[in-house]
Scaffold this motif. Structure first.
Motif, mmCIF file in Angstrom:
data_model
loop_
_atom_site.group_PDB
_atom_site.id
_atom_site.type_symbol
_atom_site.label_atom_id
_atom_site.label_comp_id
_atom_site.label_asym_id
_atom_site.label_seq_id
_atom_site.Cartn_x
_atom_site.Cartn_y
_atom_site.Cartn_z
ATOM 1 N N TYR A 242 16.527 10.323 113.678
ATOM 2 C CA TYR A 242 16.096 11.340 112.714
ATOM 3 C C TYR A 242 17.039 11.342 111.511
ATOM 4 C CZ TYR A 242 14.643 15.829 110.777
ATOM 5 O OH TYR A 242 14.180 16.815 109.945
ATOM 6 N N PRO A 243 16.499 11.324 110.287
ATOM 7 C CA PRO A 243 17.364 11.269 109.090
ATOM 8 C C PRO A 243 17.949 12.634 108.719
ATOM 9 C CG PRO A 243 15.063 11.258 108.434
ATOM 10 C CD PRO A 243 15.056 11.265 109.934
ATOM 11 N N TYR A 244 19.062 13.013 109.346
ATOM 12 C CA TYR A 244 19.700 14.297 109.024
ATOM 13 C C TYR A 244 20.290 14.254 107.619
ATOM 14 C CZ TYR A 244 19.262 15.518 113.949
ATOM 15 O OH TYR A 244 18.762 15.802 115.187
ATOM 16 N N LYS A 245 20.252 15.389 106.938
ATOM 17 C CA LYS A 245 20.770 15.455 105.565
ATOM 18 C C LYS A 245 22.292 15.450 105.530
ATOM 19 C CE LYS A 245 16.762 17.844 103.619
ATOM 20 N NZ LYS A 245 16.261 19.064 102.945
ATOM 21 N N SER A 246 22.920 15.956 106.592
ATOM 22 C CA SER A 246 24.391 15.997 106.627
ATOM 23 C C SER A 246 24.861 15.794 108.060
ATOM 24 C CB SER A 246 24.907 17.339 106.089
ATOM 25 O OG SER A 246 24.542 18.379 106.982
ATOM 26 N N ASN A 247 26.149 15.477 108.201
ATOM 27 C CA ASN A 247 26.723 15.307 109.540
ATOM 28 C C ASN A 247 26.696 16.607 110.323
ATOM 29 O OD1 ASN A 247 27.274 12.590 109.636
ATOM 30 N ND2 ASN A 247 29.268 12.805 108.630
ATOM 31 N N ASN A 248 26.868 17.736 109.636
ATOM 32 C CA ASN A 248 26.872 19.025 110.341
ATOM 33 C C ASN A 248 25.540 19.264 111.050
ATOM 34 O OD1 ASN A 248 29.473 19.713 109.631
ATOM 35 N ND2 ASN A 248 28.851 20.721 107.730
ATOM 36 N N GLY A 249 24.428 18.926 110.372
ATOM 37 C CA GLY A 249 23.122 19.085 111.000
ATOM 38 C C GLY A 249 22.958 18.185 112.205
#
Length: 598
Positions: A242-249
């Motif tokens: 899944y292409p998460y927008k940031s590492n935190n997500g």
């Protein structure tokens, strides 16, 4: 060589393979650069088994050095390695292997081409033996993990590899080089020979990389790079569909899984893996031991490898102890000098004081001051450095008093240099001097926080270099490139190298007229001519305009004055010009010799 190295770095980042690297290593420019890098290494004055040092190479012509190194690439047989043992603080001895100076020059040629390829593949958080990175960067990374917002990473897995440099598996290392994209079989054969070079009185090693070799630090990082990425891929760099927008997500989603939450910090063979809980720390500890044993043929040191709860005990790392102390509603990293580092520093200072008492010279006092400032600079990254230095100072003052009280005189801050006065601003210590040099007080040092490494810094990208320094804006780039590329093959390699260094040091300007120099019309002048015993060393060279050079050696004073009248000579320029004439065994034009000496 910069554009070639930049291309190698970018190709390596793109996942390309490399086949004809020997041809790049044999380039004239690469060999000259290798000499330049070797020369500034203090170890270049240490002789190998053939008894030669850099001083034996610098008197040779450039073409002689280049041809010798090229022949070594055509058929390489390493000379025997000299074995030296360095005492360790715990009483053991660390074995060093010292290759001959020609082998070191050869290894430097190999290193300069391999390094950009490997740097593109190394993990962000390995800090040992890599350009622009330091122990303070590793320390800052560990502290930032301990101080992490919310629940910090307070369970530390200490991994210390047992006799790492002596146990590197040669076959595994060559396979790792192949995996990194280094597919030049001739080069791999040369590296294999380097690893198996004979050690005097010990024979041919079957494993290990000799500490002291130019290439050994890079090879050791290649071996442990596999460990770095294996630990990192457990959590930090795990790939997700899944292409998460940031590492935190991504991390929030991953917390619902049974994956091990951990982060790695490594400096050479000393690695720390930080986790949030004991169960995860235990899992990663056992898994790492198994990985090292089965994949890298390495064992950990049972005494030094363990799991530490940083809220209860401290972990030792690079001469510091780090512990998570409670501060209001969270824990923060507190650091101090480790006991072994305090003892070693104290012994060095005591020895320096004894040396002053035996032989009171400006050199011995300055040596003591450099040790003090070295301790302060390195350990200022500890949050509680002032406590450690106060404690050491209280003990050291007895030695100072007992050995030097009859000879020292009281001093004030005005006796210090401007730099030292600035350094001790805000302190009002008792100062003493010997031979008119102030003894620098040990305890006066404030904490300077270590800063995390900026990952975009690189020697192999234009943007990365821009963050390290301004790229010599004062010198015309075309002129500088011309100076670096073209050399005088009838001169020694030392002369040609120092000519480049001097041109850069003078910002591409004439030392007398201060005018900017072009591609032609200037000379590199020997202050003391070669026929009168002058050498090609840096201090004996100066960059000047061509007609100024003519004026220095011309005996016709009227001709000399007519040349100089074009440049509006100030008193300072006249003094400098006359001193150059006297050094060149010519009579001064503007002043008497007596006045110049005074």
């Amino acid at each position: 060589m910069q554009s070639i190295m930049d291309d190698l770095y970018q190709q390596s980042r793109n996942g390309d393979n490399f086949y004809k690297l020997i041809e790049l290593m044999k380039k004239d420019e690469n060999i000259r650069l290798a000499y330049r890098n070797i020369k500034r290494n203090m170890g270049s004055l240490t002789a190998g088994t053939d008894g030669m040092t850099i001083n034996d190479i610098k008197v040779l012509l450039v073409d002689e050095v280049i041809e010798k190194v090229k022949r070594m690439f055509d058929w390489y047989e390493p000379q025997p390695v000299k074995r030296v043992f360095i005492p360790k603080p715990n009483g053991d001895r660390r074995p060093l292997g010292i290759p001959t100076i020609w082998d070191r020059l050869f290894q430097q040629c190999v290193l300069q081409i391999l390094e950009p390829i490997c740097e593109a593949k190394f993990h962000n958080h390995s800090y040992g033996f890599r350009p622009n990175r330091s122990t303070h960067h590793a320390l800052a990374r560990m502290k930032s993990l301990v101080n992490n917002q919310g629940n910090g990473f307070h369970y530390c897995v200490d991994i210390d590899i047992k006799s790492f440099f002596d146990n590197v598996h040669h076959g595994k290392l060559l396979k790792q080089l192949w995996t990194l994209g280094i597919r030049d079989k001739r080069l791999l054969s040369i590296i294999s020979k380097l690893l198996k070079a004979e050690i005097v009185n010990e024979g041919f090693p079957q494993k290990g990389t000799p500490q002291g070799g130019i290439l050994s630090p890079l090879l050791s990082n290649i071996v442990l790079n596999e460990l770095d990425w294996w630990v990192s891929n457990q959590w930090e760099t795990i790939k997700s569909s899944y292409p998460y927008k940031s590492n935190n997500g991504k991390y929030r989603a991953l917390r619902k899984t049974n994956l091990k939450v951990c982060f790695l910090v490594r400096y050479a063979d000393d690695a720390k893996i930080l986790c949030r809980d004991y169960v995860t720390a235990l899992k990663i500890f056992e898994a790492t031991k198994d990985f090292l044993r089965t994949r890298l043929n390495l064992e950990i040191s049972p005494k030094k490898s363990k799991i530490i709860n940083l809220r209860k005990k401290s972990s030792q790392f690079l001469g510091f102890t780090i512990k998570a102390k409670r501060k209001r509603n969270k824990h923060v990293a507190h650091s101090r000098m480790c006991p072994k580092a305090r003892k070693t520093a104290y012994e060095k200072l005591k020895k320096a004081v004894k040396d002053i008492s035996k032989k009171q010279t400006p050199e011995s006092v300055w040596h003591y001051n450099t040790i003090v400032m070295g301790i302060q600079n390195y350990y200022s990254a500890a949050t509680h450095i002032s406590y450690d230095l106060d404690h050491m100072s209280c003990h050291l003052i007895r030695t100072l008093y007992n050995r030097l009280r009859r000879d020292w005189k009281k001093a004030t801050k005005h006796d210090m240099s401007t730099v030292l006065r600035k350094r001790y601003k805000g302190y009002n210590p008792k100062l003493y001097k010997i031979k008119d040099i102030v003894l620098v007080p040990l305890y006066a040092q404030k904490h300077r926080p270590a800063i995390n490494f900026t990952q975009s810094i690189s020697n192999y990208t234009k943007e990365g270099r821009g963050k390290i320094h301004d790229t010599l804006k004062a010198i015309d780039k075309e002129t500088l490139r011309h100076v670096q590329r073209f050399y005088m093959n009838h001169r020694t390699v030392e002369y040609n190298d120092n000519r480049i260094a001097k041109f850069i040091a003078q910002y591409g300007k004439c030392a007398i007229t201060k005018r900017e120099l072009g591609l032609v019309g200037w000379h590199c002048h020997h202050k003391i001519p070669l026929e009168y015993g002058g050498k090609d060393n840096y201090d004996n060279l100066i960059i000047i305009q061509e007609d100024i050079h003519v004026a220095i050696h011309n005996d016709d004073s009227s001709r000399v004055r007519s040349i100089l009248n074009k440049y509006g000579m100030t008193e300072e320029k006249k003094v400098m010009f006359d001193k150059l004439r006297i050094s060149a065994r010519r009579s001064p034009i503007f002043f008497s010799v007596k006045k110049l000496v005074n």
